[in-house]
Design a protein around this motif. Structure first.
Motif, short mmCIF file in Angstrom:
data_model
loop_
_atom_site.label_atom_id
_atom_site.label_comp_id
_atom_site.label_asym_id
_atom_site.label_seq_id
_atom_site.Cartn_x
_atom_site.Cartn_y
_atom_site.Cartn_z
N ASP A 1 0.85 -1.19 0.00
CA ASP A 1 0.00 0.00 0.00
C ASP A 1 0.89 1.24 0.00
OD1 ASP A 1 0.85 0.36 2.66
OD2 ASP A 1 -1.12 -0.03 3.53
N ASP A 2 0.27 2.41 0.03
CA ASP A 2 1.02 3.68 -0.03
C ASP A 2 1.88 3.91 1.21
OD1 ASP A 2 -0.07 4.27 -2.50
OD2 ASP A 2 -1.70 5.48 -1.66
N GLN A 3 1.60 3.19 2.29
CA GLN A 3 2.37 3.34 3.52
C GLN A 3 3.52 2.33 3.60
OE1 GLN A 3 -0.33 3.27 6.88
NE2 GLN A 3 -1.86 4.36 5.70
N GLY A 4 3.69 1.52 2.55
CA GLY A 4 4.76 0.53 2.54
C GLY A 4 4.45 -0.73 3.32
N SER B 1 3.26 -3.96 8.46
CA SER B 1 4.62 -3.48 8.31
C SER B 1 5.56 -4.67 8.48
CB SER B 1 4.93 -2.41 9.35
OG SER B 1 4.93 -2.98 10.65
N GLU B 2 6.81 -4.50 8.11
CA GLU B 2 7.77 -5.60 8.24
C GLU B 2 7.85 -6.13 9.68
OE1 GLU B 2 12.26 -6.78 6.75
OE2 GLU B 2 11.52 -4.76 6.41
N PRO B 3 8.00 -5.27 10.70
CA PRO B 3 8.07 -5.80 12.07
C PRO B 3 6.80 -6.55 12.49
CG PRO B 3 8.84 -3.52 12.02
CD PRO B 3 8.26 -3.82 10.66
N GLU B 4 5.65 -6.15 11.96
CA GLU B 4 4.40 -6.81 12.34
C GLU B 4 4.27 -8.23 11.79
OE1 GLU B 4 1.21 -3.20 12.81
OE2 GLU B 4 1.91 -3.66 10.77
#
Length: 165
Positions: free
Chosen positions: A30-33, A130-133
């Motif tokens: 998405d637009d937030q990466g 997100s990657e950490p999630e």
């Protein structure tokens, strides 16, 4: 659709024996990466990017667009090939006894339309993470490496993309 007509026909001939299957996987951002990950019922309630097998006469990039539309309800645009993967981590056993070894084309993608709507057949739920999630989610053996490479591809693509892209 849990199994295509083509694959059902092959399975009728070979039973549960190991098949090498070409597949396509979408790392959709998405637009937030954040990356789209889906809860896959058929693989034992594990989280992974969406995708599926490539049908006869279908290109891998067309397959990944079709699979995401069928399973998640989103129309996507392929932005680039992240890589091609195979080997021991890409083997799977299904509840019905089917054995597969995937050769996976993985694409970096963005949303072009549609609405997030898991099909309830193959996919129970989908989330933007997100990657950490993504750390700690139950996943098939292949998914953590693909997710890491997907996020690396996204960061690199953002660094080289013009503001209008």
């Amino acid at each position: 659709m849990p199994i295509s007509e083509f694959l059902a026909g092959v399975r009728a001939k070979v039973g549960n024996d190991l098949l090498i299957l070409p597949s396509a996987t979408a790392c959709v951002f998405d637009d937030q990466g954040r990356m789209l990950v889906a809860l896959h019922k058929e693989q034992g309630d594990v989280w992974a990017p969406p995708g599926g097998i490539i049908e006869p006469d279908e290109s891998p990039d067309d397959a990944v667009v079709r699979e995401v539309r069928e399973e998640i309800g989103l129309d996507i645009r392929v932005r680039g090939l992240i890589g091609a993967y195979g080997g021991p981590l890409y083997r799977a056993s299904y509840a019905n006894g089917d054995q597969v070894s995937f050769v996976m084309s993985v694409y970096g993608c963005v949303v072009a339309g549609g609405a997030l709507s898991p099909d309830g057949i193959e996919i129970d739920e989908a989330r933007w993470l997100s990657e950490p999630e993504t750390v700690g989610l139950p996943m098939p053996a292949w998914a953590p490496a693909i997710i890491l490479e997907g996020f690396a591809w996204w960061r690199a693509s953002r660094d080289t993309r013009s503001p209008a892209a």
